[in-house]
Scaffold this active site. Structure first.
Site, PDB file in Angstrom:
ATOM      1  CB  THR A  23      -3.880   0.667   0.627  1.00  0.00           C
ATOM      2  OG1 THR A  23      -2.315   1.144   0.568  1.00  0.00           O
ATOM      3  CG2 THR A  23      -3.586  -0.715  -0.249  1.00  0.00           C
ATOM      4  CE1 TYR A  69      -2.304  -3.091   3.651  1.00  0.00           C
ATOM      5  CE2 TYR A  69      -0.880  -1.622   2.525  1.00  0.00           C
ATOM      6  CZ  TYR A  69      -1.856  -1.739   3.232  1.00  0.00           C
ATOM      7  OH  TYR A  69      -2.666  -0.940   3.365  1.00  0.00           O
TER       8      TYR A  69
END
Length: 336
Positions: free
Chosen positions: A117, A141
Site C-alpha cells: 500500500t 495498517y
C-alpha cells in the site's frame, strides 16, 4: 503449475483470480471468508476455506494443487480501524505474512507477489511519490505492511525467494463484464461511497476537509481501476516466471483527482447532482497521494487501459446497480 491467491474472495483478490483465468493460468483461492464472499469465486476455481495462518492447511493446499507461486492479498486494510486495533492489524498482516512465508520456504515455493500500500509512505511523501521515498507510515495498517515488506526482503535474500511488492494507491471500479466488484457493505473507498450515495443506498457523501492545501481544498488521490491493478499482478507473475529478479513497485496512474473532481465525475455519469455534506478534515490522511508510476511501466511493461475517472465511476456504478438488483444464486458445495 498453479497460482495460490490468498484472500481471493475479496475485492481486489477476486479480480486477480479473473485476470489469471483470462490469461489461462490455473488458480486456487484460499480465503477464510471473514470479509470475502463465496459468490466472488468462480465456480470452476477451487476454493479452500481456511485461514492463511493455518500452516497445516496451507502445506496440504500447496502439495495437492502443485502451487509454484503465491499472490498474497489476505489482510485487514482499514487505516482508521488499525489505530483502534493495532495488535489485531499486526497479527493479521505482519504475523500471518511471516507464517505464510515460513511455510512457503519449507515447501520450496520461490515466487511471491505481495499486496502492499501507499500507506507505507506516511503523511507527507514527495509528489508524485517514487518507490525510493522514505517509508514513514502514519498508521498501524501502513506499518504492518512496511514490516511485511522488510520480512519479505530478508526472506528473499536468505532463501532465494523472488518477489514483487505492489504498493497500491487508491483502487476503485469493477470488472467491465460485471463478474466482480466491491461487495462489502463496509467498504470505505471514496468512489464506492459516492456511487452508493448517488443510488440512495448509502448516506450522503461526506467530504472530509475542505480547507486542505490543495487547489480546491479537498484531498487528492491517484485512483487506479481494479482491473488495471489485476493486470499489473499478472505482469508481475510473468516477470517472476522469467526469473528477472525481485521488485518493489507503485501501482497508480501518476496523476490524481480531488474529492470535488470525483463528485463532478459521479454527477456526469449519473446525470444528477450527488448529495454531499462537508465536514472537518480527517486526521492521519495525507493531503495528496499520487504515484510515480514510471518504474512499473518500465520493469513490467504494464500498460493500463482504463485510465479514465468517468470509466472507473461508471463501472463502480453499474456494479452497484447490478448487485442491488440481483438474486444471489445458490453456491454449490466446493471441496476444500
Amino acid at each position: 503449475m498453479t497460482v495460490l491467491v490468498t484472500g481471493g474472495a475479496g475485492y481486489i483478490g477476486s479480480h486477480m483470480v479473473l485476470a489469471l483465468r483470462d490469461a489461462g493460468e490455473p488458480v486456487v483461492v484460499l480465503d477464510n471468508l471473514s470479509t470475502g464472499f463465496r459468490e466472488a469465486v468462480p465456480a470452476d476455481v477451487p476454493l479452500v476455506i481456511g485461514d492463511v495462518g493455518d500452516n497445516a492447511l496451507l502445506m496440504r493446499t500447496l502439495g495437492q494443487h502443485g502451487i509454484d507461486a503465491v499472490a498474497h492479498f489476505a489482510a485487514r486494510i482499514v487505516a482508521p480501524e488499525s489505530v483502534r486495533d493495532p495488535l489485531g492489524y499486526y497479527a493479521a498482516n505482519t504475523l500471518r505474512t511471516h507464517g505464510l512465508l515460513e511455510t512457503l520456504v519449507a515447501a520450496n515455493v520461490k515466487r511471491f507477489i505481495f499486496s502492499s500500500t501507499a500507506a507505507v509512505y506516511g503523511m507527507a511523501p514527495p509528489t508524485p511519490t517514487p518507490e525510493s521515498a522514505p517509508c514513514d507510515p502514519a498508521s498501524p495498517y501502513g506499518a504492518s505492511k512496511a514490516m511485511s515488506e522488510r520480512i519479505l526482503r530478508d526472506v528473499g535474500a536468505a532463501y532465494g525467494m523472488s518477489y514483487v511488492v505492489l504498493r497500491y494507491f487508491n483502487v476503485a471500479g469493477a470488472d467491465a463484464a460485471m463478474r466482480a466488484g466491491q461487495r462489502s457493505p463496509a467498504a470505505s473507498n471514496l468512489i464506492t461511497l459516492a456511487v452508493r450515495a448517488a443510488l440512495g443506498i448509502g448516506p450522503k457523501l461526506q467530504i472530509m476537509g475542505t480547507d486542505l492545501p490543495t487547489p480546491d481544498g479537498t484531498g487528492v488521490r491517484d485512483y487506479i481501476h481494479v482491473s488495471d491493478l489485476a493486470d499489473a499482478h499478472v505482469a508481475a507473475l510473468r516477470h517472476l516466471r522469467e526469473d528477472r529478479g525481485s521488485l518493489t513497485l507503485n501501482c497508480g496512474y501518476g496523476h490524481g483527482y480531488s474529492v470535488r473532481e470525483v463528485v463532478d465525475a459521479v454527477n456526469r455519469v449519473t446525470g444528477k447532482p450527488l448529495p454531499v455534506v462537508e465536514g472537518p478534515r480527517r486526521e492521519g490522511d495525507p493531503y495528496v497521494s499520487i504515484a510515480d508510476a514510471t518504474l512499473i511501466r518500465a520493469k513490467l511493461g504494464w500498460k493500463p487501459s482504463r485510465d479514465n475517472i468517468d470509466l472507473v465511476v461508471d463501472h463502480a456504478l453499474r456494479w452497484e446497480r447490478m448487485l442491488r438488483g440481483e438474486r444471489m444464486p445458490m453456491i454449490e458445495k466446493r471441496r476444500a
